[in-house]
Design a protein around this motif. Structure first.
Motif, PDB file in Angstrom:
ATOM      1  N   ARG A  59       0.850  -1.187   0.000  1.00 13.03           N
ATOM      2  CA  ARG A  59       0.000   0.000   0.000  1.00 13.03           C
ATOM      3  C   ARG A  59       0.881   1.230   0.000  1.00 13.03           C
ATOM      4  O   ARG A  59       1.934   1.247   0.636  1.00 13.03           O
ATOM      5  CB  ARG A  59      -0.899   0.027   1.247  1.00 13.03           C
ATOM      6  N   ARG A  60       0.445   2.252  -0.705  1.00 10.26           N
ATOM      7  CA  ARG A  60       1.210   3.497  -0.723  1.00 10.26           C
ATOM      8  C   ARG A  60       1.346   4.058   0.685  1.00 10.26           C
ATOM      9  O   ARG A  60       2.395   4.617   1.037  1.00 10.26           O
ATOM     10  CB  ARG A  60       0.511   4.521  -1.645  1.00 10.26           C
TER      11      ARG A  60
ATOM     12  N   ASN B 211       6.547   7.715  -3.211  1.00  9.41           N
ATOM     13  CA  ASN B 211       6.156   6.999  -4.420  1.00  9.41           C
ATOM     14  C   ASN B 211       7.265   6.059  -4.878  1.00  9.41           C
ATOM     15  O   ASN B 211       7.013   4.948  -5.344  1.00  9.41           O
ATOM     16  CB  ASN B 211       5.831   7.991  -5.541  1.00  9.41           C
TER      17      ASN B 211
ATOM     18  N   ASP C  38       6.489  -2.667  -4.982  1.00  9.98           N
ATOM     19  CA  ASP C  38       5.439  -3.160  -5.867  1.00  9.98           C
ATOM     20  C   ASP C  38       5.971  -3.663  -7.196  1.00  9.98           C
ATOM     21  O   ASP C  38       5.407  -4.590  -7.784  1.00  9.98           O
ATOM     22  CB  ASP C  38       4.414  -2.051  -6.115  1.00  9.98           C
TER      23      ASP C  38
ATOM     24  N   TYR D  50      -0.589   3.594  -8.953  1.00  9.34           N
ATOM     25  CA  TYR D  50      -0.897   2.178  -8.738  1.00  9.34           C
ATOM     26  C   TYR D  50      -0.996   1.418 -10.057  1.00  9.34           C
ATOM     27  O   TYR D  50      -0.324   0.400 -10.254  1.00  9.34           O
ATOM     28  CB  TYR D  50      -2.202   2.049  -7.949  1.00  9.34           C
ATOM     29  N   THR D  51      -1.821   1.916 -10.984  1.00  6.62           N
ATOM     30  CA  THR D  51      -2.009   1.206 -12.244  1.00  6.62           C
ATOM     31  C   THR D  51      -0.769   1.315 -13.139  1.00  6.62           C
ATOM     32  O   THR D  51      -0.489   0.402 -13.920  1.00  6.62           O
ATOM     33  CB  THR D  51      -3.250   1.735 -12.986  1.00  6.62           C
TER      34      THR D  51
ATOM     35  N   SER E  81       2.379   1.361 -12.020  1.00 10.10           N
ATOM     36  CA  SER E  81       3.335   0.410 -11.468  1.00 10.10           C
ATOM     37  C   SER E  81       2.991  -1.012 -11.905  1.00 10.10           C
ATOM     38  O   SER E  81       3.879  -1.797 -12.278  1.00 10.10           O
ATOM     39  CB  SER E  81       3.339   0.500  -9.937  1.00 10.10           C
ATOM     40  N   LYS E  82       1.704  -1.359 -11.883  1.00  7.54           N
ATOM     41  CA  LYS E  82       1.292  -2.698 -12.308  1.00  7.54           C
ATOM     42  C   LYS E  82       1.597  -2.913 -13.790  1.00  7.54           C
ATOM     43  O   LYS E  82       2.062  -3.979 -14.199  1.00  7.54           O
ATOM     44  CB  LYS E  82      -0.205  -2.896 -12.051  1.00  7.54           C
TER      45      LYS E  82
ATOM     46  N   ARG F 199      -7.531   0.149   1.532  1.00  7.60           N
ATOM     47  CA  ARG F 199      -6.596   0.627   0.514  1.00  7.60           C
ATOM     48  C   ARG F 199      -7.262   1.760  -0.259  1.00  7.60           C
ATOM     49  O   ARG F 199      -7.798   1.559  -1.342  1.00  7.60           O
ATOM     50  CB  ARG F 199      -6.205  -0.515  -0.411  1.00  7.60           C
TER      51      ARG F 199
ATOM     52  N   GLU G 278      -5.683   2.782  -3.764  1.00  5.66           N
ATOM     53  CA  GLU G 278      -5.878   1.651  -4.670  1.00  5.66           C
ATOM     54  C   GLU G 278      -7.335   1.574  -5.118  1.00  5.66           C
ATOM     55  O   GLU G 278      -7.629   1.319  -6.291  1.00  5.66           O
ATOM     56  CB  GLU G 278      -5.466   0.352  -3.986  1.00  5.66           C
TER      57      GLU G 278
END
Length: 215
Positions: free
Chosen positions: A83-84, A90, A97, A135-136, A138-139, A171, A174
């Motif tokens: 989680r951030r 960041n 992550d 988040y997206t 990084s994924k 989250r 997220e």
């Protein structure tokens, strides 16, 4: 014990990972299961298959000492993330992550080409390496890097909202990222899925032949 697949799981203490670990241990399709991570599941929480479980606490900054490669795992499952709010920046979020995941998978890849390893990574809906959302993005970047590692099969799941994970923390960022991704993909059928159900799908993906998965 009859012959079966060997499986490694990173992130087995997370919302999805804890259910996946139990599924792998219960399944006769897997004869050896490795749980490697910053922390591992307490023995009292293992309800079946303890005899085929190998647990090891590892330092993601010292993966050369982890023993990941020596396992020659048939299937490697990655449900690892953070989680951030749990990190200070960041950059620190992306380190855990993305960098930890990619580096660990590079280390876990066998030097024996005959092993034919399969990598199964749990990403997120809306994953996009060019996303404005941390988040997206990084994924998406993680997906790109994992696909270049040279595993025989690399399978990526992009689940929508997962339920029944019994997380103790919300989250927030997220959930915002996933909500926006759901809106952008509103023309598709996107549903919530219970973590126990998702874990069963992951387990099956490890042993199904590629042609069946691609149908």
């Amino acid at each position: 014990m009859s012959a079966g697949k060997s499986a490694l799981i990173l992130g087995a203490t997370g919302a999805t990972g804890k259910f996946l670990l139990q599924e792998l241990l219960k399944s006769p399709a897997y004869s050896r299961v490795g749980e490697y991570g910053r922390r591992v599941t307490p023995s009292e929480d293992i309800t079946a298959g303890k005899e085929k479980l190998v647990q090891k606490t590892i330092d993601f900054e010292k993966l050369g000492e982890s023993g990941l490669k020596e396992g020659n795992w048939d299937v490697v499952f990655v449900t690892l993330g953070t989680r951030r709010a749990n990190v200070e920046s960041n950059a620190a979020f992306e380190k855990v992550d993305r960098e930890y995941v990619v580096n660990a998978m590079r280390e876990a890849k066998s030097d024996d080409s005959a092993v034919g390893q399969r990598l199964v990574y749990v990403s997120a809906i809306g994953a996009n390496p060019k996303s404005y959302l941390l988040y997206t993005r990084s994924k998406g970047l993680t997906e790109q890097e994992l696909s270049k590692l040279g595993y025989k099969d690399t399978i990526i799941f992009r689940p929508a909202s997962l339920t029944e994970g019994k997380r103790t923390e919300h989250r927030f960022l997220e959930s915002i990222a996933i909500s926006i991704a759901n809106l952008r993909q509103s023309w598709q059928n996107t549903y919530t899925i219970p973590c126990p159900t998702f874990a069963k799908a992951l387990k099956n993906t490890g042993v199904l032949d590629k042609a069946t998965i691609e149908k």
